[in-house]
Write an enzyme that holds these catalytic residues in place. Structure first.
Site, short mmCIF file in Angstrom:
data_model
loop_
_atom_site.label_atom_id
_atom_site.label_comp_id
_atom_site.label_asym_id
_atom_site.label_seq_id
_atom_site.Cartn_x
_atom_site.Cartn_y
_atom_site.Cartn_z
N SER A 69 0.86 -1.19 0.00
CA SER A 69 0.00 0.00 0.00
C SER A 69 0.89 1.23 0.00
CB SER A 69 -0.88 -0.02 1.26
OG SER A 69 -1.54 1.22 1.45
N TYR B 185 -1.70 -0.53 10.59
CA TYR B 185 -1.80 -0.92 9.19
C TYR B 185 -0.54 -0.48 8.45
CZ TYR B 185 -3.74 -1.26 4.45
OH TYR B 185 -3.97 -1.59 3.13
#
Length: 266
Positions: free
Chosen positions: A153, A166
């Site tokens: 990501s 995350y």
């Protein structure tokens, strides 16, 4: 149903695709990015095994690509090995592994910290990549090499104060790609990561209203899938491709770590 999905259902493979004869595993393949990846690889000629905990969605995608579905909890090492065995049993080997399964953390490190949620997110976002890689490497070596692409990501390339756990997961995936890619190169196994921004998937559902309100563009899942196809059919390794709205995807250029300097009292 998208045009791509319609084609996948209505038109049988005729050969000549960039991935003709290749066998691919796609984890997290039931929806969002994984669905687009599975469809795109199948259109390029690959035979695809779709893996997910969502059996209904996974079987639907497997039917669309003319492939097979396998229920798989990527946070469990044996489940990853069984997935690879399943692909070898049905297709004779594995050439490509898209380790895409992932989820939002759902908690921080303050009063909202939840150990179970933390472990669940780590299991999907990081353990799934580590265990999946460990499981598939013997199969790739048996074919003389292959390609692994892990879904990281932009949160693996930048600070994310809204979800630091995350970000930690995805930074770990980026570090693994940068380190393992060169290490596996002598075996003709390429390991890369794809790093999308806010892309069309379930993971952005809690943020969707905020993104719309702030007029932040959502990256189509197909853009991510097309980038993954470029990575799989390319020759790079150890790369982390960023995908950001309004820009062409490309490998992120990491700065070199400064070398040692002279001691202060020298």
């Amino acid at each position: 149903m998208t045009a791509l999905e319609s084609d996948a259902v209505a038109r049988p493979r005729t050969g000549g695709g960039a991935l003709e004869g290749k066998v691919a595993i796609v984890t997290g393949g039931a929806g969002g990015l994984g669905r687009a990846m599975a469809l795109t690889l199948a259109k390029a000629g690959a035979r695809v095994v779709v893996a997910d905990l969502d059996a209904r969605g996974g079987r639907e995608v497997a039917d669309l690509v003319g492939g097979h579905f396998r229920s798989c909890d990527v946070s469990v090492p044996d489940a990853n090995r069984e997935l690879v065995d399943f692909a070898q049993e049905h297709y004779g080997g594995v050439d490509i592994a898209l380790l895409n399964a992932g989820m939002a953390t759902g908690c921080g490190l303050g009063g909202d910290f939840d150990l179970a949620r933390y472990r669940r997110a780590m299991g999907a976002n990081l353990d799934g990549v580590v265990f999946g890689t460990h499981a598939v490497l013997p199969a790739l070596r048996a074919r003389g090499g292959g390609a692994i692409v892990a879904t990281a990501s932009l949160a693996g390339l930048a600070a994310v104060p809204l979800d630091p756990l995350y970000a930690a997961n995805k930074h770990a995936v980026v570090g693994l790609a940068r380190s393992l890619g060169p290490a596996l190169a002598p075996e003709n196994v390429r390991f890369n990561a794809v790093c999308p921004g806010f892309a069309e998937s379930r993971i952005i559902d809690p943020l969707r209203d905020m993104l719309v309100e702030q007029r932040l563009p959502i990256i189509p899942a197909q853009t991510v899938a097309d980038t993954v196809l470029r990575i799989v059919t390319g020759d790079g390794t150890g790369e982390c491709w960023f995908i950001q709205a309004g820009r062409d995807p490309e490998p992120f250029r990491f700065r070199t770590v400064p070398g040692p300097g002279k001691p202060a009292n020298a």
